[in-house]
Design a protein around this motif. Sequence first.
Motif, PDB file in Angstrom:
ATOM      1  N   LEU A   3       0.732  -1.138   0.112  1.00 25.96           N
ATOM      2  CA  LEU A   3      -0.062   0.074   0.064  1.00 25.96           C
ATOM      3  C   LEU A   3       0.876   1.292   0.059  1.00 25.96           C
ATOM      4  N   ARG A   4       1.948   1.263   0.788  1.00 24.73           N
ATOM      5  CA  ARG A   4       2.843   2.209   1.075  1.00 24.73           C
ATOM      6  C   ARG A   4       3.262   2.815  -0.598  1.00 24.73           C
ATOM      7  N   ALA A   5       3.814   1.577  -1.167  1.00 24.64           N
ATOM      8  CA  ALA A   5       4.452   1.812  -2.554  1.00 24.64           C
ATOM      9  C   ALA A   5       3.513   2.252  -3.573  1.00 24.64           C
ATOM     10  N   ARG A   6       2.281   1.849  -3.557  1.00 23.28           N
ATOM     11  CA  ARG A   6       1.136   2.381  -4.590  1.00 23.28           C
ATOM     12  C   ARG A   6       0.825   3.777  -4.245  1.00 23.28           C
ATOM     13  N   ARG A   7       0.804   4.080  -2.945  1.00 23.55           N
ATOM     14  CA  ARG A   7       0.579   5.620  -2.693  1.00 23.55           C
ATOM     15  C   ARG A   7       1.646   6.348  -3.234  1.00 23.55           C
ATOM     16  N   ALA A   8       2.877   6.177  -2.976  1.00 25.10           N
ATOM     17  CA  ALA A   8       4.011   6.832  -3.352  1.00 25.10           C
ATOM     18  C   ALA A   8       4.075   6.777  -4.898  1.00 25.10           C
ATOM     19  N   ILE A   9       3.745   6.037  -5.532  1.00 25.16           N
ATOM     20  CA  ILE A   9       3.309   6.004  -7.406  1.00 25.16           C
ATOM     21  C   ILE A   9       2.581   6.921  -7.541  1.00 25.16           C
ATOM     22  N   ALA A  10       1.431   6.654  -6.832  1.00 21.60           N
ATOM     23  CA  ALA A  10       0.279   7.534  -7.226  1.00 21.60           C
ATOM     24  C   ALA A  10       0.563   8.837  -6.982  1.00 21.60           C
ATOM     25  N   SER A  11       1.251   9.356  -5.853  1.00 22.81           N
ATOM     26  CA  SER A  11       1.406  10.748  -5.477  1.00 22.81           C
ATOM     27  C   SER A  11       2.228  11.307  -6.935  1.00 22.81           C
ATOM     28  N   VAL A  12       3.486  10.681  -7.024  1.00 24.53           N
ATOM     29  CA  VAL A  12       4.297  11.089  -8.333  1.00 24.53           C
ATOM     30  C   VAL A  12       3.359  11.308  -9.596  1.00 24.53           C
ATOM     31  N   CYS A  13       2.501  10.173  -9.890  1.00 20.92           N
ATOM     32  CA  CYS A  13       1.881  10.329 -11.159  1.00 20.92           C
ATOM     33  C   CYS A  13       1.136  11.451 -10.871  1.00 20.92           C
ATOM     34  N   ILE A  14       0.230  11.591 -10.046  1.00 20.41           N
ATOM     35  CA  ILE A  14      -0.978  12.882  -9.795  1.00 20.41           C
ATOM     36  C   ILE A  14       0.028  14.209 -10.009  1.00 20.41           C
ATOM     37  N   LEU A  15       1.010  14.297  -9.327  1.00 25.38           N
ATOM     38  CA  LEU A  15       1.766  15.721  -9.487  1.00 25.38           C
ATOM     39  C   LEU A  15       2.183  15.775 -11.015  1.00 25.38           C
ATOM     40  N   ALA A  16       2.819  14.867 -11.662  1.00 21.38           N
ATOM     41  CA  ALA A  16       2.893  14.813 -13.203  1.00 21.38           C
ATOM     42  C   ALA A  16       1.790  15.328 -13.865  1.00 21.38           C
ATOM     43  N   PHE A  17       0.571  14.536 -13.557  1.00 20.35           N
ATOM     44  CA  PHE A  17      -0.400  14.727 -14.418  1.00 20.35           C
ATOM     45  C   PHE A  17      -0.924  16.296 -14.049  1.00 20.35           C
ATOM     46  N   LEU A  18      -1.124  16.655 -13.035  1.00 17.37           N
ATOM     47  CA  LEU A  18      -1.396  18.018 -12.707  1.00 17.37           C
ATOM     48  C   LEU A  18      -0.654  19.115 -13.275  1.00 17.37           C
ATOM     49  N   THR A  19       0.766  18.817 -13.189  1.00 18.12           N
ATOM     50  CA  THR A  19       1.631  19.865 -13.997  1.00 18.12           C
ATOM     51  C   THR A  19       1.229  19.875 -15.471  1.00 18.12           C
ATOM     52  N   PHE A  20       1.068  18.674 -16.226  1.00 24.08           N
ATOM     53  CA  PHE A  20       0.704  18.754 -17.740  1.00 24.08           C
ATOM     54  C   PHE A  20      -0.723  19.405 -17.628  1.00 24.08           C
ATOM     55  N   ALA A  24      -1.688  22.679 -19.812  1.00 20.88           N
ATOM     56  CA  ALA A  24      -2.662  22.583 -21.076  1.00 20.88           C
ATOM     57  C   ALA A  24      -3.948  23.546 -20.775  1.00 20.88           C
ATOM     58  N   VAL A  25      -4.250  23.773 -19.623  1.00 23.00           N
ATOM     59  CA  VAL A  25      -5.367  24.529 -19.413  1.00 23.00           C
ATOM     60  C   VAL A  25      -4.947  26.200 -19.660  1.00 23.00           C
ATOM     61  N   ILE A  26      -3.793  26.511 -19.181  1.00 23.22           N
ATOM     62  CA  ILE A  26      -3.512  27.764 -19.455  1.00 23.22           C
ATOM     63  C   ILE A  26      -3.046  28.138 -21.092  1.00 23.22           C
ATOM     64  N   ALA A  27      -2.538  26.987 -21.649  1.00 22.01           N
ATOM     65  CA  ALA A  27      -2.432  27.296 -23.158  1.00 22.01           C
ATOM     66  C   ALA A  27      -3.607  27.313 -23.889  1.00 22.01           C
ATOM     67  N   VAL A  28      -4.622  26.542 -23.655  1.00 20.45           N
ATOM     68  CA  VAL A  28      -5.725  26.780 -24.391  1.00 20.45           C
ATOM     69  C   VAL A  28      -6.817  27.702 -23.716  1.00 20.45           C
ATOM     70  N   GLY A  29      -6.639  28.135 -22.727  1.00 24.43           N
ATOM     71  CA  GLY A  29      -7.333  29.236 -22.101  1.00 24.43           C
ATOM     72  C   GLY A  29      -7.014  30.556 -23.000  1.00 24.43           C
ATOM     73  N   GLY A  30      -5.903  30.610 -23.489  1.00 19.04           N
ATOM     74  CA  GLY A  30      -5.399  31.880 -24.166  1.00 19.04           C
ATOM     75  C   GLY A  30      -6.263  32.043 -25.561  1.00 19.04           C
ATOM     76  N   HIS A  31      -6.957  30.691 -25.985  1.00 20.53           N
ATOM     77  CA  HIS A  31      -7.785  30.894 -27.277  1.00 20.53           C
ATOM     78  C   HIS A  31      -9.264  30.914 -27.061  1.00 20.53           C
ATOM     79  N   VAL A  32      -9.613  31.141 -25.624  1.00 25.08           N
ATOM     80  CA  VAL A  32     -11.027  31.199 -25.219  1.00 25.08           C
ATOM     81  C   VAL A  32     -11.411  32.709 -25.551  1.00 25.08           C
ATOM     82  N   PRO A  33     -12.700  32.852 -25.986  1.00 20.11           N
ATOM     83  CA  PRO A  33     -12.976  34.216 -26.457  1.00 20.11           C
ATOM     84  C   PRO A  33     -12.894  35.012 -25.202  1.00 20.11           C
TER      85      PRO A  33
END
Length: 72
Positions: A3-20, A24-33
Amino acid sequence: MGLRARRAIASVCILAFLTFYIWAVIAVGGHVPDHPLATLAYYGLAGTLWGVPLLPLMSWAEGKPFLKRTKG
């Protein structure tokens, strides 16, 4: 895998996903009317929907099935 290893892997994946995702939200947000309601709708949805793709990952990190299928 423990369980500790799963949580550690998930934490790193969540941070990587949120960074991307934030990039992406900021990049696309520049094209919003430039209308206030369009901006509000876009950033409101973007700020809410970030959690949907993370639900299976968080479920896996806790060792529980995401979609429990029952026969019947």
